[in-house]
Scaffold this motif. Structure first.
Motif, PDB file in Angstrom:
ATOM      1  N   ASP A   1      -8.548  -3.937  -3.861  1.00 56.17           N
ATOM      2  CA  ASP A   1      -8.665  -5.049  -2.922  1.00 56.17           C
ATOM      3  C   ASP A   1     -10.021  -5.006  -2.235  1.00 56.17           C
ATOM      4  O   ASP A   1     -10.896  -4.203  -2.595  1.00 56.17           O
ATOM      5  CB  ASP A   1      -7.514  -5.026  -1.907  1.00 56.17           C
ATOM      6  CG  ASP A   1      -7.525  -3.781  -1.019  1.00 56.17           C
ATOM      7  OD1 ASP A   1      -8.560  -3.082  -0.955  1.00 56.17           O
ATOM      8  OD2 ASP A   1      -6.494  -3.510  -0.367  1.00 56.17           O
ATOM      9  N   GLU A   2     -10.210  -5.848  -1.228  1.00 60.12           N
ATOM     10  CA  GLU A   2     -11.509  -5.950  -0.576  1.00 60.12           C
ATOM     11  C   GLU A   2     -11.888  -4.682   0.184  1.00 60.12           C
ATOM     12  O   GLU A   2     -13.064  -4.460   0.494  1.00 60.12           O
ATOM     13  CB  GLU A   2     -11.544  -7.147   0.384  1.00 60.12           C
ATOM     14  CG  GLU A   2     -10.514  -7.094   1.502  1.00 60.12           C
ATOM     15  CD  GLU A   2      -9.173  -7.676   1.093  1.00 60.12           C
ATOM     16  OE1 GLU A   2      -8.316  -7.874   1.976  1.00 60.12           O
ATOM     17  OE2 GLU A   2      -8.981  -7.929  -0.121  1.00 60.12           O
ATOM     18  N   ASP A   3     -10.907  -3.808   0.462  1.00 63.50           N
ATOM     19  CA  ASP A   3     -11.179  -2.538   1.146  1.00 63.50           C
ATOM     20  C   ASP A   3     -11.264  -1.370   0.173  1.00 63.50           C
ATOM     21  O   ASP A   3     -11.222  -0.209   0.586  1.00 63.50           O
ATOM     22  CB  ASP A   3     -10.094  -2.254   2.188  1.00 63.50           C
ATOM     23  CG  ASP A   3     -10.094  -3.275   3.312  1.00 63.50           C
ATOM     24  OD1 ASP A   3     -11.199  -3.653   3.751  1.00 63.50           O
ATOM     25  OD2 ASP A   3      -9.012  -3.707   3.737  1.00 63.50           O
ATOM     26  N   GLU A   4     -11.381  -1.678  -1.120  1.00 63.96           N
ATOM     27  CA  GLU A   4     -11.465  -0.672  -2.178  1.00 63.96           C
ATOM     28  C   GLU A   4     -10.177   0.134  -2.333  1.00 63.96           C
ATOM     29  O   GLU A   4     -10.193   1.234  -2.887  1.00 63.96           O
ATOM     30  CB  GLU A   4     -12.644   0.290  -1.939  1.00 63.96           C
ATOM     31  CG  GLU A   4     -14.004  -0.363  -1.976  1.00 63.96           C
ATOM     32  CD  GLU A   4     -14.308  -0.999  -3.343  1.00 63.96           C
ATOM     33  OE1 GLU A   4     -13.997  -0.358  -4.367  1.00 63.96           O
ATOM     34  OE2 GLU A   4     -14.845  -2.115  -3.385  1.00 63.96           O
ATOM     35  N   ARG A   5      -9.060  -0.392  -1.847  1.00 69.06           N
ATOM     36  CA  ARG A   5      -7.777   0.279  -2.037  1.00 69.06           C
ATOM     37  C   ARG A   5      -7.189  -0.115  -3.387  1.00 69.06           C
ATOM     38  O   ARG A   5      -7.210  -1.282  -3.766  1.00 69.06           O
ATOM     39  CB  ARG A   5      -6.802  -0.062  -0.906  1.00 69.06           C
ATOM     40  CG  ARG A   5      -7.160   0.567   0.431  1.00 69.06           C
ATOM     41  CD  ARG A   5      -6.051   0.342   1.456  1.00 69.06           C
ATOM     42  NE  ARG A   5      -6.301   1.062   2.692  1.00 69.06           N
ATOM     43  CZ  ARG A   5      -7.012   0.597   3.703  1.00 69.06           C
ATOM     44  NH1 ARG A   5      -7.534  -0.619   3.635  1.00 69.06           N
ATOM     45  NH2 ARG A   5      -7.217   1.327   4.785  1.00 69.06           N
TER      46      ARG A   5
ATOM     47  N   ASP B   1      -6.073   7.310   2.175  1.00 66.21           N
ATOM     48  CA  ASP B   1      -5.829   5.927   2.573  1.00 66.21           C
ATOM     49  C   ASP B   1      -5.637   5.006   1.376  1.00 66.21           C
ATOM     50  O   ASP B   1      -5.563   3.784   1.529  1.00 66.21           O
ATOM     51  CB  ASP B   1      -6.990   5.410   3.426  1.00 66.21           C
ATOM     52  CG  ASP B   1      -7.089   6.130   4.760  1.00 66.21           C
ATOM     53  OD1 ASP B   1      -6.031   6.410   5.349  1.00 66.21           O
ATOM     54  OD2 ASP B   1      -8.212   6.434   5.201  1.00 66.21           O
TER      55      ASP B   1
ATOM     56  N   ARG C   1      -7.782   4.556  -1.066  1.00 61.95           N
ATOM     57  CA  ARG C   1      -9.041   4.011  -1.582  1.00 61.95           C
ATOM     58  C   ARG C   1      -9.425   4.738  -2.867  1.00 61.95           C
ATOM     59  O   ARG C   1      -9.326   5.956  -2.959  1.00 61.95           O
ATOM     60  CB  ARG C   1     -10.158   4.141  -0.547  1.00 61.95           C
ATOM     61  CG  ARG C   1      -9.959   3.240   0.671  1.00 61.95           C
ATOM     62  CD  ARG C   1     -11.163   3.300   1.606  1.00 61.95           C
ATOM     63  NE  ARG C   1     -11.006   2.383   2.720  1.00 61.95           N
ATOM     64  CZ  ARG C   1     -10.404   2.690   3.864  1.00 61.95           C
ATOM     65  NH1 ARG C   1      -9.900   3.919   4.019  1.00 61.95           N
ATOM     66  NH2 ARG C   1     -10.291   1.813   4.832  1.00 61.95           N
TER      67      ARG C   1
ATOM     68  N   ASN D   1       0.811  -1.223   0.000  1.00 61.90           N
ATOM     69  CA  ASN D   1       0.000   0.000   0.000  1.00 61.90           C
ATOM     70  C   ASN D   1       0.844   1.273   0.000  1.00 61.90           C
ATOM     71  O   ASN D   1       0.449   2.304   0.542  1.00 61.90           O
ATOM     72  CB  ASN D   1      -0.952   0.022   1.206  1.00 61.90           C
ATOM     73  CG  ASN D   1      -1.992  -1.070   1.128  1.00 61.90           C
ATOM     74  OD1 ASN D   1      -2.475  -1.400   0.050  1.00 61.90           O
ATOM     75  ND2 ASN D   1      -2.337  -1.651   2.263  1.00 61.90           N
TER      76      ASN D   1
END
Length: 324
Positions: A214-218, A289, A291, A81
């Motif tokens: 990814d699953e956190d919209e990042r 972050d 996203r 990230n």
């Protein structure tokens, strides 16, 4: 992972009526202030967002690493990230090359120095200058609240700020945020989706770039039409008839990982610089972050440039020219 739908072509986000952050505190014509302008600027206002970095997990030949240091003294090292994890200096690489030879491969994480001097994007310029002097360095990696690297601040950036080069006239259209022009909530897929799914999205949505999250919209990558042509061959019409093995490959294998991205609020002028220097067709826009918020393509910029004369005429009280 569910896909998102872009706005219809031509639909944009209305410009905010309030004064943009980058003009707040700048004295209006005829207004006097005793506060130096540089004291109202912070690191994110003057830092360079285009940063060459190394990834901690990559392995490279020492000869290739040496080439990266021809014009720089050190390179920041990032991990997952885009979080800053250390720094590699020119001397680190030179010492390793002299010891092992130029043809040997090394892992970046074995060379990096940690901890590394860094600075928050919200710090003032005076604090940045003091930090550079104390650490006896000419630049500082800039991080956001989550530790994600968002730029680099050099002593040259500080000198430019002192000379007033980072100021633009209030209302300058090139200083409006990229959020105004980008496509909000673009189509996305996860890295485990197949190329067959990606081809379907690009064909059905008539888009050329597909952010991968990814699953956190990042944001973790981006897949382009060119990437699919290289993997599946031919144009969009031929993709469905590609070999089953190729169609079942995962996006994570074909995407460009850790792609160039823009922070929300970045001026349009900086986006144009990246388009011309990096020769990319689209740039994802992310929050602090990482996203995904949207995507800005060169088509969005061209559309805006085409429409600007009409907007200017309307603001002056006239009518836009009739189409021929």
């Amino acid at each position: 992972m569910a896909s998102h739908h872009p706005e219809p072509p031509g639909s944009g986000t209305a410009r905010p009526e309030s004064t943009p952050e980058f003009t707040q505190g700048i004295p209006k014509p005829g207004e006097h202030t005793s506060v130096p302008l540089t004291s109202r600027l912070c690191v994110r206002d003057v830092m360079s967002q285009k940063v060459s970095t190394l990834h901690a997990s990559e392995a490279l030949p020492l000869e290739e690493l040496l080439k990266k240091f021809r014009h720089v003294r050190h390179l920041p090292v990032v991990g997952a990230n885009s979080r800053l994890v250390g720094m590699v200096t020119r001397m680190d690489v030179l010492e390793e090359a002299l010891l092992l030879g130029r043809e040997r491969w090394v892992r970046v994480r074995d060379l990096l120095s940690c901890p590394v001097e860094k600075i928050s994007e919200n710090e003032g310029l005076s604090a940045a200058a003091r930090a550079m002097r104390k650490a006896q360095v000419h630049s500082l990696p800039v991080v956001d609240a989550s530790g994600r690297m968002v730029g680099i601040l050099t002593d040259g950036d500080l000198l430019a700020a002192m000379a007033g080069e980072h100021l633009s006239a209030p209302g300058d259209p090139w200083e409006m945020p990229v959020d105004t022009l980008m496509t909000h909530e673009p189509y996305t897929l996860g890295p485990d989706a197949t190329l067959e799914e990606a081809a379907g999205v690009l064909i059905d949505a008539d888009v050329r770039h597909l952010p991968v999250v990814d699953e956190d919209e990042r944001l973790v990558g981006i897949l382009s039409e060119r990437d699919l042509r290289e993997r599946l061959g031919g144009g969009a019409r031929e993709w469905p008839r590609a070999a089953r093995e190729a169609l079942e490959a995962r996006l994570g294998e074909a995407m460009t990982p850790d792609p160039l991205s823009l922070r929300s609020g970045t001026p349009v002028a900086q986006a144009l610089e990246i388009f011309t220097d990096e020769r990319v067709g689209a740039i994802p826009v992310v929050d602090e972050d990482g996203r995904l918020l949207g995507i800005l393509s060169y088509i969005d910029l061209l559309r805006w440039l085409r429409e600007r004369p009409g907007e200017a005429r309307k603001q002056e009280g006239g009518e836009p020219p009739s189409p021929h």
